[in-house]
Design a protein around this motif. Structure first.
Motif, PDB file in Angstrom:
ATOM      1  N   TRP A 271      89.300 106.986  25.604  1.00 33.96           N
ATOM      2  CA  TRP A 271      88.091 106.275  26.034  1.00 33.96           C
ATOM      3  C   TRP A 271      88.299 104.781  25.891  1.00 33.96           C
ATOM      4  O   TRP A 271      88.992 104.325  24.986  1.00 33.96           O
ATOM      5  N   GLU A 301      81.704 109.949  33.640  1.00 33.51           N
ATOM      6  CA  GLU A 301      81.249 110.234  32.286  1.00 33.51           C
ATOM      7  C   GLU A 301      81.118 108.939  31.492  1.00 33.51           C
ATOM      8  O   GLU A 301      81.869 107.982  31.721  1.00 33.51           O
ATOM      9  N   ARG A 303      80.094 107.508  27.266  1.00 35.24           N
ATOM     10  CA  ARG A 303      79.939 107.904  25.865  1.00 35.24           C
ATOM     11  C   ARG A 303      79.351 106.730  25.084  1.00 35.24           C
ATOM     12  O   ARG A 303      79.818 105.596  25.240  1.00 35.24           O
ATOM     13  N   ASN A 310      76.837 109.814  18.437  1.00 33.36           N
ATOM     14  CA  ASN A 310      78.009 109.997  19.291  1.00 33.36           C
ATOM     15  C   ASN A 310      77.581 110.922  20.424  1.00 33.36           C
ATOM     16  O   ASN A 310      77.551 112.136  20.283  1.00 33.36           O
ATOM     17  N   ARG A 312      77.512 111.915  24.703  1.00 36.07           N
ATOM     18  CA  ARG A 312      78.156 111.821  26.019  1.00 36.07           C
ATOM     19  C   ARG A 312      77.137 112.054  27.133  1.00 36.07           C
ATOM     20  O   ARG A 312      76.191 112.814  26.976  1.00 36.07           O
TER      21      ARG A 312
END
Length: 386
Positions: A271, A301, A303, A310, A312
């Motif tokens: 990421w 996507e 995050r 945390n 997504r």
């Protein structure tokens, strides 16, 4: 009597209705109904993508290869500053540091030069904070740092031999020892500009590794951190801690370079950080998959990391970029804006204004007034978010 009572009831009802209407208006204007008081609109700017278009507080900077221009978020020219060819620049919300060769320019938000002079060696790059400007000068390996206030007065110099963590003597004493075997990667001011972090790559060993030094400007080296082999590409100061982001994980350190809690290291391998919000709270960080960023326009996507949060998100469509606006996530596809609060389960979609005729191809940053910069091919648009 009954007539009087009816009149009194009518008056009471009218008063209650007036109070209810007032409360509704207050809730609407403060955004507690989820509504905002302005509509989304777009303005085409005269700059193009090849001109280093950069947010500057609520304004926009661009460099045409000779002159630095400042525009309002609606595209009006506010000022211009001649630099010549081969210039670099860095902007905070209030000042710009620009450099050409060994010449350093410090420019305020009104386009006025508060300092313009040559340093002893060529400038690699510079960073501007709330109070000071730091310039990295000398060769790529063995360079050192000069810190000046906005009037150009030297307030600090930072250099150290090899990997020693002790602070060198001030350059005003004539005893500068460059960072031998170390390459300065990045630096920035934090905590109202009173402190400075510096990341360096040690290229003298068999395996290159990164070191972070922390300084109180004009005072002392407050800490040194061995960051290892993973590439550190961003450091964010928020909630009183330095959040160090590398290609593997996010770590938190204090002013003295002590890790806050090794048990809450957050893995982010695969990421990449794309935006963030900082303040008197845990850093709010937005990530996208590395391989999707590399494939332009294919981010599907996102995050969010904040403290122990945390989460997504899956986007409704492929997007070219994304950002945070407080606790709201904004993502931009070819023709739409997608928004979702961090606690929401799905995104809402809005079509982009008709002023953007061609598909959006990139996200270039956000201004402090709720405007974002988008590219469509070579064209630049300032989009006012709703």
């Amino acid at each position: 009597m009954q007539g009087v009572e009816k009149k009194d009831r009518k008056k009471l009802i009218l008063v209650l209705l007036a109070i209810a209407v007032t409360l509704v208006m207050i809730l609407y204007l403060t955004g507690l109904f989820g509504a905002r008081s302005r509509q989304m609109s777009a303005k085409k700017l005269r700059c193009v993508t090849s001109q280093r278009v950069t947010p500057f507080g609520d304004k926009v900077l661009y460099y045409d290869g000779d002159t630095l221009f400042c525009l309002s978020s609606q595209g009006a020219e506010l000022w211009k500053y001649p630099l010549g060819s081969g210039a670099g620049f860095h902007a905070s919300n209030s000042h710009v540091a620009a450099w050409v060769g060994a010449n350093l320019h410090i420019i305020d938000r009104n386009g006025r030069s508060t300092y313009n002079d040559s340093l002893s060696e060529n400038i690699q790059f510079a960073r501007v904070g709330d109070k000071y400007v730091a310039a990295v000068i000398g060769p790529s390996v063995g360079s050192y740092i000069i810190v000046k206030d906005f009037s150009g007065l030297s307030v600090d110099n930072e250099a150290a031999p090899y990997k020693e963590s002790s602070r060198s003597r001030s350059a005003t004493s004539g005893e500068i020892t460059p960072f031998k075997g170390l390459m300065i990667l990045d630096l920035d001011f934090f905590d109202a500009g009173e402190f400075l972090w510096v990341t360096r790559l040690d290229v003298s060993g068999v395996v290159a590794s990164t070191v972070m030094n922390i300084y109180q400007v004009g005072a002392m080296n407050t800490g040194t951190v061995e960051l290892g082999e993973d590439i550190t590409y961003k450091v964010l100061f928020s909630g009183g801690l330095l959040n160090v982001i590398n290609t593997r994980e996010v770590q938190q350190y204090t002013y003295r370079g002590l890790e806050e809690n090794a048990n809450i290291r957050r893995l982010v391998y695969g990421w990449q950080l794309v935006d963030w919000e900082t303040g008197n709270f845990d850093a709010r960080m937005l990530f996208a998959p590395v391989f999707q960023i590399a494939d332009l326009g294919q981010i599907s996507e996102l995050r969010v990391l904040q403290g122990r949060v945390n989460k997504r998100f899956t986007l409704p469509d492929a997007c070219v970029g994304a950002c945070l606006r407080g606790t709201t996530i904004c993502a931009f596809s070819n023709d739409s804006l997608y928004q979702a609060d961090m606690g929401a389960q799905r995104f809402t979609a809005l079509k982009l204004p008709s002023q953007i005729e061609s598909p959006v191809t990139g996200f270039l940053g956000k201004l402090t007034n709720g405007t974002v910069l988008l590219s469509s091919g070579n064209e630049i648009f300032a989009l006012v978010l709703p």
